[in-house]
Motif scaffolding. Structure first.
Motif, PDB file in Angstrom:
ATOM      1  N   ILE A 159      89.086  13.551  34.168  1.00 13.89           N
ATOM      2  CA  ILE A 159      89.925  13.267  35.089  1.00 13.89           C
ATOM      3  C   ILE A 159      90.589  11.803  35.010  1.00 13.89           C
ATOM      4  O   ILE A 159      91.947  11.657  35.224  1.00 13.89           O
ATOM      5  CB  ILE A 159      89.237  12.994  36.494  1.00 13.89           C
TER       6      ILE A 159
ATOM      7  N   ILE B   7      99.320  10.169  33.238  1.00 14.18           N
ATOM      8  CA  ILE B   7     100.276  10.138  34.246  1.00 14.18           C
ATOM      9  C   ILE B   7     100.802   8.540  34.693  1.00 14.18           C
ATOM     10  O   ILE B   7     101.889   8.557  34.545  1.00 14.18           O
ATOM     11  CB  ILE B   7      99.814  11.051  35.428  1.00 14.18           C
TER      12      ILE B   7
ATOM     13  N   PHE C 145     105.924   6.969  43.689  1.00 10.32           N
ATOM     14  CA  PHE C 145     104.936   8.095  44.271  1.00 10.32           C
ATOM     15  C   PHE C 145     103.882   8.839  43.014  1.00 10.32           C
ATOM     16  O   PHE C 145     102.814   8.628  43.152  1.00 10.32           O
ATOM     17  CB  PHE C 145     105.721   9.319  45.229  1.00 10.32           C
TER      18      PHE C 145
ATOM     19  N   LEU D 104      99.862   8.320  42.454  1.00  9.17           N
ATOM     20  CA  LEU D 104      99.064   9.765  42.523  1.00  9.17           C
ATOM     21  C   LEU D 104      98.083   9.368  41.207  1.00  9.17           C
ATOM     22  O   LEU D 104      97.079   9.565  41.197  1.00  9.17           O
ATOM     23  CB  LEU D 104      99.713  10.831  42.382  1.00  9.17           C
TER      24      LEU D 104
ATOM     25  N   LEU E 249      94.235   9.078  40.687  1.00  8.36           N
ATOM     26  CA  LEU E 249      93.455   9.754  39.639  1.00  8.36           C
ATOM     27  C   LEU E 249      92.515   9.007  39.048  1.00  8.36           C
ATOM     28  O   LEU E 249      91.248   9.332  38.468  1.00  8.36           O
ATOM     29  CB  LEU E 249      94.407  10.729  38.837  1.00  8.36           C
TER      30      LEU E 249
ATOM     31  N   ASN F 233      89.603   7.782  40.956  1.00  7.52           N
ATOM     32  CA  ASN F 233      88.934   9.059  41.039  1.00  7.52           C
ATOM     33  C   ASN F 233      87.838   9.291  40.051  1.00  7.52           C
ATOM     34  O   ASN F 233      86.708   9.378  39.877  1.00  7.52           O
ATOM     35  CB  ASN F 233      89.740  10.223  41.629  1.00  7.52           C
TER      36      ASN F 233
ATOM     37  N   SER G 186      83.785   8.771  39.676  1.00  8.31           N
ATOM     38  CA  SER G 186      82.724   9.674  39.414  1.00  8.31           C
ATOM     39  C   SER G 186      81.906   9.350  37.952  1.00  8.31           C
ATOM     40  O   SER G 186      80.915   9.868  37.896  1.00  8.31           O
ATOM     41  CB  SER G 186      83.620  10.999  39.372  1.00  8.31           C
TER      42      SER G 186
ATOM     43  N   SER H 227      84.961  14.946  44.268  1.00  5.53           N
ATOM     44  CA  SER H 227      85.875  14.415  43.257  1.00  5.53           C
ATOM     45  C   SER H 227      86.760  15.388  42.451  1.00  5.53           C
ATOM     46  O   SER H 227      87.927  15.072  41.990  1.00  5.53           O
ATOM     47  CB  SER H 227      85.018  13.497  42.328  1.00  5.53           C
ATOM     48  N   LYS H 228      86.425  16.612  42.085  1.00  6.28           N
ATOM     49  CA  LYS H 228      86.987  17.551  41.309  1.00  6.28           C
ATOM     50  C   LYS H 228      88.190  17.874  42.028  1.00  6.28           C
ATOM     51  O   LYS H 228      89.128  18.239  41.680  1.00  6.28           O
ATOM     52  CB  LYS H 228      85.877  18.593  40.911  1.00  6.28           C
TER      53      LYS H 228
ATOM     54  N   ILE I 254      89.748  16.986  44.590  1.00 12.91           N
ATOM     55  CA  ILE I 254      90.855  15.617  44.821  1.00 12.91           C
ATOM     56  C   ILE I 254      91.573  15.462  43.814  1.00 12.91           C
ATOM     57  O   ILE I 254      92.775  15.467  43.671  1.00 12.91           O
ATOM     58  CB  ILE I 254      90.225  14.500  45.523  1.00 12.91           C
ATOM     59  N   ALA I 255      90.735  15.547  42.516  1.00  8.28           N
ATOM     60  CA  ALA I 255      91.499  15.501  41.322  1.00  8.28           C
ATOM     61  C   ALA I 255      92.561  16.717  41.132  1.00  8.28           C
ATOM     62  O   ALA I 255      93.747  16.254  40.714  1.00  8.28           O
ATOM     63  CB  ALA I 255      90.586  15.430  40.077  1.00  8.28           C
TER      64      ALA I 255
ATOM     65  N   LEU J 247      95.648  15.819  43.312  1.00 11.68           N
ATOM     66  CA  LEU J 247      96.478  14.940  42.820  1.00 11.68           C
ATOM     67  C   LEU J 247      97.481  15.634  41.607  1.00 11.68           C
ATOM     68  O   LEU J 247      98.517  15.463  41.681  1.00 11.68           O
ATOM     69  CB  LEU J 247      95.712  13.831  42.291  1.00 11.68           C
ATOM     70  N   LEU J 248      96.790  16.400  40.766  1.00 10.54           N
ATOM     71  CA  LEU J 248      97.403  16.836  39.705  1.00 10.54           C
ATOM     72  C   LEU J 248      98.355  18.020  40.087  1.00 10.54           C
ATOM     73  O   LEU J 248      99.538  17.850  39.913  1.00 10.54           O
ATOM     74  CB  LEU J 248      96.345  17.723  38.813  1.00 10.54           C
TER      75      LEU J 248
ATOM     76  N   ILE K 219     100.039  17.790  43.236  1.00 14.25           N
ATOM     77  CA  ILE K 219     101.331  17.079  43.527  1.00 14.25           C
ATOM     78  C   ILE K 219     101.996  16.745  42.373  1.00 14.25           C
ATOM     79  O   ILE K 219     103.379  16.991  42.406  1.00 14.25           O
ATOM     80  CB  ILE K 219     100.755  15.919  44.337  1.00 14.25           C
ATOM     81  N   VAL K 220     101.543  16.297  41.258  1.00 12.40           N
ATOM     82  CA  VAL K 220     102.274  15.708  39.964  1.00 12.40           C
ATOM     83  C   VAL K 220     103.007  17.016  39.666  1.00 12.40           C
ATOM     84  O   VAL K 220     104.160  16.720  39.266  1.00 12.40           O
ATOM     85  CB  VAL K 220     101.349  14.958  39.130  1.00 12.40           C
TER      86      VAL K 220
ATOM     87  N   LEU L 115     105.881  17.696  41.635  1.00  6.31           N
ATOM     88  CA  LEU L 115     107.291  16.622  41.375  1.00  6.31           C
ATOM     89  C   LEU L 115     107.921  16.801  40.036  1.00  6.31           C
ATOM     90  O   LEU L 115     108.877  16.551  40.053  1.00  6.31           O
ATOM     91  CB  LEU L 115     106.853  15.362  41.402  1.00  6.31           C
TER      92      LEU L 115
ATOM     93  N   PHE M  30      86.264  23.330  38.526  1.00  6.50           N
ATOM     94  CA  PHE M  30      87.496  22.592  39.246  1.00  6.50           C
ATOM     95  C   PHE M  30      88.140  23.713  39.944  1.00  6.50           C
ATOM     96  O   PHE M  30      88.671  24.678  39.575  1.00  6.50           O
ATOM     97  CB  PHE M  30      88.406  22.066  38.237  1.00  6.50           C
TER      98      PHE M  30
ATOM     99  N   GLY N 165     103.479  18.745  47.652  1.00  2.82           N
ATOM    100  CA  GLY N 165     103.750  17.519  46.986  1.00  2.82           C
ATOM    101  C   GLY N 165     105.236  17.023  47.315  1.00  2.82           C
ATOM    102  O   GLY N 165     105.317  15.854  47.693  1.00  2.82           O
TER     103      GLY N 165
ATOM    104  N   MET O 112     105.758  15.884  50.703  1.00  3.81           N
ATOM    105  CA  MET O 112     105.053  14.536  51.022  1.00  3.81           C
ATOM    106  C   MET O 112     105.773  13.356  50.281  1.00  3.81           C
ATOM    107  O   MET O 112     105.671  12.160  50.839  1.00  3.81           O
ATOM    108  CB  MET O 112     103.582  14.627  50.268  1.00  3.81           C
ATOM    109  N   GLU O 113     106.338  13.493  49.228  1.00  2.52           N
ATOM    110  CA  GLU O 113     106.844  12.341  48.457  1.00  2.52           C
ATOM    111  C   GLU O 113     108.060  12.163  49.510  1.00  2.52           C
ATOM    112  O   GLU O 113     108.513  11.048  49.718  1.00  2.52           O
ATOM    113  CB  GLU O 113     107.471  12.752  47.184  1.00  2.52           C
TER     114      GLU O 113
END
Lengths: 162, 505
Positions: free
Chosen positions: A16, A23, A44, A48, A52, A55, A59, B168-169, B171-172, B175-176, B178-179, B182, B431, B443, B446-447
């Protein structure tokens, strides 16, 4: 058991973190961040990326401290992976991709189903051929005839030897 | 009231047209097939058929995808009762009492009563969708960018909070996602982002590639099992319930429907959670809890009603706010985006034919599913006897052609291989893939709202937290995470319904 858990936790935390760093670095290097009033294309994504990183860092720290008790949901064992199946599936998709433009839709479907059918070890050769032919015909009926997807049904042997 | 009537008629004109009927039948049929097949769920089915929707008018495409979605839960319970293998995750709870009933030779009754419960749950769910969608949509018209940003953040975080993997996994993965969403050419500045100079990435990563790789292929790789099932025959006569069965079932069905309707409309919870809660509730109110796990009909009908009413009410936030509560809903939402529509509160007025056509098709689809499940049960029993190695190559082939047919771009087929390998690796490492897809869909929106909020507030970050709606939403997010943390604590683990399942198995 305990040791392996610790190891996979470290690994996932680290990945992660690594993805987050990659990124963020990409955004910093290639994209304009802009201002808070008018965020640029990199604004943005950078947020993000940094989230990450945060995060992953949290962890990793928690795992390294080792104080955190593992969540029970995480204990669910990962499903076993059959490498033979994975290999055949990937080759089957690749064969479809390779065969489609030079040989046409029917041959591509035929080959991909034929390869995928090798997952079943006890299937006779005749059955495999029948299944592959049937699948190819079905694909032609559905995609070429009913949905009129503009793709050549058979181009071979003309195209392949051009 | 007049409005409602004209909406219903408008909806019927779409749903009951020959094309509407055809795509609805196709959708629920495919949903049934996939639901019956163990291992493949609604997500895989929607992903696999997703490309076809590019060649179909949006209202019918939507009817078909939705049909697949609710059809799978009818199919899933069949496999759960007959084989003790949940065809879908929703059906896991039905195994607990449904399969013991089958072992007592009462499989027919279990199938009949669960279909009845499913229909009843769905019917009340549809009525709720019909009554509340217009109200919620008109209330949401006053929402601005900060509210939407908050809603989307809630949608994403709620799914993470409910996911089985660690926070944690998930949320990761959000986020990934969303990227990845984009990636491509930025609409505002025309700058290419995350394309690495590849022309095939200029238009972004295709939705189809993500869905096929993460759900289609990855599911196949894990469920390609060479098993041959032994299934008993079901006759129509054996399906007749006794008077006692009926009497026992009425209250659980109603309770299940209410539980499902509530949790279905909430983001992140959905039908699986509501089946667990319904099962727990039935066991708690029962005077004879010891019968549960040994073929209690209450444990079959309650969760079935819950699952199906949740499947219906899950459409409320998707259709009225444009915020999907689950991964399947995200796929359905992205279909609208793909066809050039803007999801949000205006959808129900601007595209009334589409929304009401969809809602009315729920009636048709659920009635069809009853027909599929009661008189035609023999077909599914036979389908279960086909060994999966004969079916999966065919599904794989559909994935290949489907992916190619969307953009006629071979590069997408290679991308599917990459996405599949990523999907398999992610699954092995626990994951969750769902949050990634949800992030991918939400994503870009949201942006947009992120940028607009900052532009309007002149860079004031507190604008994100202003107004009662935003505050309520963020409070809900905090409560959801509080619940998640509570669930992981020793006390929560004892109380959460999931434990009931573990104990009973």
């Amino acid at each position: 058991m305990k040791a392996t858990h610790h190891k996979t936790d470290l690994l996932s935390g680290a990945s992660i973190l690594a993805v987050g760093l990659a990124i963020s670095a990409y955004c910093m290097a290639n994209l304009e961040r802009g201002t808070l009033v008018e965020p640029g294309p990199g604004g943005f994504p950078l947020v993000l990326g940094l989230l990450l990183v945060l995060n992953g860092a949290i962890s990793l720290t928690l795992t390294l401290i080792g104080g955190r008790r593992r969540a029970p949901a995480d204990d669910a064992p990962a499903q076993g992976l059959n490498l033979r199946v994975l290999g055949l599936v990937v080759v089957s998709i690749a064969a479809f991709g390779l065969a489609l433009e030079s040989f046409g839709l029917f041959p591509a479907c035929f080959v991909s189903v034929l390869i995928a059918s090798f997952v079943a070890k006890d299937m006779g050769a005749a059955k495999r051929l029948i299944a592959a032919t049937g699948a190819g015909l079905l694909a032609v009926v559905i995609f070429s005839m009913l949905l009129s997807v503009p793709v050549d049904i058979v181009t071979w042997p003309m195209e392949a030897f051009k | 009231m007049n409005d409602m009537l004209s909406n219903i008629l408008l909806g019927l004109s779409v749903a009951a047209s020959p094309e509407g009927l055809m795509y609805c039948t196709l959708g629920v049929f495919v949903g049934m097939v996939v639901g019956v097949l163990p291992g493949l769920g609604a997500l895989a089915a929607i992903s696999i058929l997703y490309p076809i929707t590019f060649h179909v008018a949006p209202q019918f495409a939507l009817i078909m995808l939705a049909g697949i979605y609710y059809g799978t839960s009818y199919g899933g319970k069949t496999t759960a009762i007959l084989l003790n293998v949940p065809g879908t995750t929703d059906a896991a709870v039905v195994c607990l009492d449904g399969h013991p009933m089958a072992k007592q030779g009462r499989a027919g009754v279990a199938l009949f009563m669960s279909t009845l419960a499913a229909f009843k749950g769905a019917a009340i769910g549809i009525v709720i969708v019909m009554l509340f969608s217009p109200v919620i949509a008109s209330a949401a018209l006053s929402f601005g960018s900060p509210e939407y940003f908050a809603l989307m953040a809630m949608g994403l975080l709620a799914t993470t909070a409910m996911s089985d993997s660690g926070p944690s996994k998930s949320i990761a993965m959000v986020l990934l996602g969303i990227v990845i969403g984009l990636a491509g050419t930025d609409v505002n500045s025309g700058v290419e982002r995350f394309t690495f100079g590849l022309t095939s990435l200029q238009d972004g990563v295709s939705m189809v590639v993500i869905a096929m790789g993460l759900f289609g292929v990855a599911e196949i790789v894990f469920s390609f099992a060479n098993t041959r099932a032994v299934v008993q025959n079901i006759s129509m006569r054996s399906m007749l319930p006794t008077r006692d069965d009926l009497r026992r079932s009425i209250a659980p069905m109603l309770r299940g429907t209410a539980i499902g309707a509530f949790f279905g409309a909430l983001p992140g919870t959905g039908s699986t959670v509501s089946t667990f809660i319904s099962y727990g509730a039935e066991r708690k109110v029962s005077k004879t809890p010891e019968r549960f796990g040994k073929g209690a009909i209450e444990g079959v009908v309650g969760p079935e009603a819950a699952a199906n009413s949740a499947d219906m009410t899950a459409f409320i936030p998707t259709l009225t706010l444009g915020v999907p509560g689950s991964t399947s809903m995200a796929l359905i939402l992205s279909l609208l985006v793909m066809h050039g529509m803007t999801p949000g509160p205006r959808l129900i007025t601007d595209h009334a034919d589409l929304v009401w056509g969809l809602i009315m098709s729920f009636w048709i689809g659920n009635i069809l599913l009853c027909v599929f499940n009661i008189p035609m049960i023999g077909v599914w029993v036979r389908l279960l006897r086909i060994p999966s190695p004969y079916l999966y190559p065919l599904i794989l082939m559909f994935i290949c052609i489907g992916t190619y047919s969307v953009r006629m771009h071979l590069g997408d087929v290679w991308m599917v291989i990459v996405a599949s390998l990523f999907g398999v690796a992610a699954r092995l490492a626990n994951f969750p893939a769902g949050p990634l897809l949800l992030g991918y869909v939400l994503g870009p929106m949201m942006e947009e709202h992120f940028r607009r909020t900052l532009l309007l507030s002149r860079g004031d970050l507190s604008a994100f937290f202003q107004g009662p709606i935003c505050l309520t939403i963020y409070t809900a997010v905090i409560l959801l995470f509080g619940f998640k943390l509570f669930r992981l604590s020793p006390l929560g683990r004892r109380m959460f319904p999931k434990r009931i399942l573990d104990e009973s198995l």
